[in-house]
Every structure is written in structure tokens, then in C-alpha cells.
Motif scaffolding. Structure first.
Motif, PDB file in Angstrom:
ATOM      1  N   GLY A   1      17.774 -12.252  -1.030  1.00 60.38           N
ATOM      2  CA  GLY A   1      17.843 -12.086  -2.479  1.00 60.38           C
ATOM      3  C   GLY A   1      16.558 -11.578  -3.101  1.00 60.38           C
ATOM      4  N   GLN A   2      15.506 -11.434  -2.303  1.00 55.83           N
ATOM      5  CA  GLN A   2      14.233 -10.953  -2.821  1.00 55.83           C
ATOM      6  C   GLN A   2      14.298  -9.447  -3.084  1.00 55.83           C
ATOM      7  N   ARG A   3      13.812  -9.020  -4.243  1.00 58.22           N
ATOM      8  CA  ARG A   3      13.872  -7.596  -4.586  1.00 58.22           C
ATOM      9  C   ARG A   3      12.496  -6.975  -4.837  1.00 58.22           C
ATOM     10  N   ALA A   4      11.517  -7.756  -5.245  1.00 56.75           N
ATOM     11  CA  ALA A   4      10.186  -7.216  -5.554  1.00 56.75           C
ATOM     12  C   ALA A   4       9.243  -7.467  -4.386  1.00 56.75           C
ATOM     13  N   PHE A   5       8.647  -6.394  -3.874  1.00 53.89           N
ATOM     14  CA  PHE A   5       7.734  -6.484  -2.737  1.00 53.89           C
ATOM     15  C   PHE A   5       6.403  -5.826  -3.087  1.00 53.89           C
ATOM     16  N   GLY A   6       5.305  -6.472  -2.675  1.00 49.36           N
ATOM     17  CA  GLY A   6       3.975  -5.970  -2.967  1.00 49.36           C
ATOM     18  C   GLY A   6       3.253  -5.521  -1.712  1.00 49.36           C
ATOM     19  N   GLU A   7       2.684  -4.325  -1.761  1.00 48.48           N
ATOM     20  CA  GLU A   7       1.964  -3.753  -0.625  1.00 48.48           C
ATOM     21  C   GLU A   7       0.529  -3.424  -1.016  1.00 48.48           C
ATOM     22  N   ASN A   8      -0.390  -3.549  -0.038  1.00 50.15           N
ATOM     23  CA  ASN A   8      -1.810  -3.286  -0.276  1.00 50.15           C
ATOM     24  C   ASN A   8      -2.304  -1.973   0.306  1.00 50.15           C
ATOM     25  N   TYR A   9      -1.632  -1.490   1.350  1.00 49.43           N
ATOM     26  CA  TYR A   9      -2.120  -0.319   2.075  1.00 49.43           C
ATOM     27  C   TYR A   9      -1.137   0.826   1.884  1.00 49.43           C
ATOM     28  N   LEU A  10      -1.632   1.932   1.338  1.00 54.20           N
ATOM     29  CA  LEU A  10      -0.744   2.990   0.876  1.00 54.20           C
ATOM     30  C   LEU A  10       0.120   3.594   1.975  1.00 54.20           C
ATOM     31  N   GLN A  11      -0.479   4.038   3.079  1.00 52.07           N
ATOM     32  CA  GLN A  11       0.314   4.709   4.100  1.00 52.07           C
ATOM     33  C   GLN A  11       1.358   3.776   4.706  1.00 52.07           C
ATOM     34  N   GLU A  12       0.951   2.540   4.945  1.00 51.39           N
ATOM     35  CA  GLU A  12       1.911   1.552   5.458  1.00 51.39           C
ATOM     36  C   GLU A  12       3.066   1.377   4.480  1.00 51.39           C
ATOM     37  N   ALA A  13       2.737   1.315   3.200  1.00 49.24           N
ATOM     38  CA  ALA A  13       3.768   1.147   2.179  1.00 49.24           C
ATOM     39  C   ALA A  13       4.702   2.347   2.118  1.00 49.24           C
ATOM     40  N   LEU A  14       4.141   3.545   2.171  1.00 52.04           N
ATOM     41  CA  LEU A  14       4.975   4.749   2.098  1.00 52.04           C
ATOM     42  C   LEU A  14       5.939   4.824   3.275  1.00 52.04           C
ATOM     43  N   ASP A  15       5.484   4.401   4.447  1.00 49.60           N
ATOM     44  CA  ASP A  15       6.364   4.375   5.616  1.00 49.60           C
ATOM     45  C   ASP A  15       7.536   3.420   5.385  1.00 49.60           C
TER      46      ASP A  15
END
Length: 228
Positions: free
Chosen positions: A50-64
């Protein structure tokens, strides 16, 4: 019930209990799952809880991960330090950017956000307790930065983000006071609704002080594997 579901239920229960103890609405605090270093398949499992909001710190990892999980209705937050040369990808791929602490960064995000997209939600990062090791503008700079950033198109300035030193609970109350001061003089106070503060170890104190969004990683996913 799987482990991730149990973990999320426990965190949501902690948020609800802390809210009630602070005499706040239990729905006033949202949960941002900090998913840095965790693979896309784990995020997919957490999404299923049920989780919808996710937070990422590292751009390339997040884009992948954004590419892999593009079929899911995820609200992506960037919560790491924002570098000038990374703003184009942040502007196009995220719903929220929390670590904005300079006008030039906000200007670049505004210019690079496609007008066909919803405005990019941003939080102004404040170094609330003057730590040498932390990014963020000084509290004294906040009012003027808010005034300037609020004028930019394609952005929606939502509030403040702080990361106080460990055990400095007073900093949460200082952030809340600053948040309320800005809101009182804000041209559009209805837009000024987010105080992003509190993590796995201190979210109860943050909620007591007025946090509206807690950024939780370890309590949801377990310890991170930094060797990857």
C-alpha cells in the motif's frame, strides 16, 4: 503477512500513536519510504503493501528504479543533496525534490520542468542547528528564499525539510516555529503545508513537534547493504 507488510504496519502504528499523544490528527503525518540502496524488486513488494511515496538519495540509482517500475503509480521524492548539474533529471522524473537550499537550484528546476507536467513540489532544506556537515540554508535566509522561490513557474514550494543532529529534539521545535512564521506571512498559505522531518530513530519526537512527513528507511526495509 510478509515481513515488509508487518514493518509498514508497525511504522504506521507508531505514527498514529505519536500523533495521538501529540493531540494531532492521525492522518496529518504522511510516510515517505526511504528506499535508497534497496533494489527495485523490494520496492515493488513494498508498493504491494500500500506504500506509494518513495524517497531516493542517489540520482542514477533512482532513475534506474523509476524506469524499471514505470508501470506502478509511485510518487517519487528526491531527498538527497541537489547538484546543479543534476537538476534536469530531477525536474523531469520526480514529483518532489526536498533538498533545495539555493535560489539557483530552484531556478534551474523551474526552467527544466516541462510545463505539461504538474508543478514540481519542492521543500526548502534548512540547516536548522548549524551543523558543519549538513547542507541547507541558514534559518535567517528562509524568508527571502521563500519569497523568491514562490514566484517561480512550474514549481510548488510546499515547506521545509530539516535533518537535525542526533538527539537534538529542540531543533524540531525550532523548525516548526520557523515553518509557522513563514506561513503567517505567505502569499499562498494553503500551499505551505509540508514540514519534512523525522526518520526511523527520531520520528516520534519530530511528530510531537509538528512534522507532516517522516522519512523512514531502516524501520521499513531493515539495515541497508552499503557494499552494493
Amino acid at each position: 503477512m510478509n515481513t515488509l507488510q508487518e514493518a509498514r504496519n508497525q511504522v504506521l502504528e507508531q505514527i498514529a500513536t505519536a500523533s495521538l499523544q501529540a493531540k494531532r490528527d492521525v492522518d496529518a503525518v504522511s510516510l515517505l519510504a526511504v528506499s535508497k540502496t534497496h533494489p527495485a524488486e523490494i520496492l515493488k513488494e513494498m508498493y504491494a503493501t500500500g506504500q506509494r511515496a518513495f524517497g531516493e538519495n542517489y540520482l542514477q540509482e533512482a532513475l534506474d528504479k523509476i524506469a524499471i517500475l514505470s508501470d506502478l503509480d509511485i510518487e517519487w521524492h528526491f531527498i538527497g543533496h541537489v547538484q546543479r548539474n543534476k537538476t534536469k533529471h530531477l525536474a523531469s522524473s520526480f514529483a518532489w525534490v526536498h533538498g533545495v537550499d539555493r535560489l539557483i537550484i530552484a531556478e534551474r528546476l523551474s526552467a527544466q520542468r516541462d510545463a505539461s507536467q504538474q508543478p514540481l513540489n519542492i521543500c526548502l532544506q534548512v540547516n536548522i542547528d548549524d551543523q558543519d556537515s549538513k547542507d541547507g540554508c541558514a534559518p535567517a535566509e528562509v524568508a527571502e528564499l521563500v519569497r523568491q522561490m514562490s514566484r517561480l513557474p512550474n514549481l510548488k514550494l510546499r515547506g521545509l525539510m530539516v535533518i537535525p543532529a542526533p538527539n537534538n529534539t529542540q531543533a524540531f521545535f525550532d523548525a516548526r516555529q520557523l515553518f509557522e512564521q513563514v506561513k503567517a506571512g505567505h502569499a499562498h498559505p494553503e500551499d505551505w503545508d509540508t514540514l519534512s522531518m523525522g526518520m526511523s530513530g527520531d520520528m516520534v519526537d519530530a511528530i510531537a513537534a509538528g512534522s507532516t512527513m517522516v522519512r523512514v528507511g531502516t524501520a521499513l526495509f531493515g539495515a541497508r547493504d552499503y557494499s552494493k
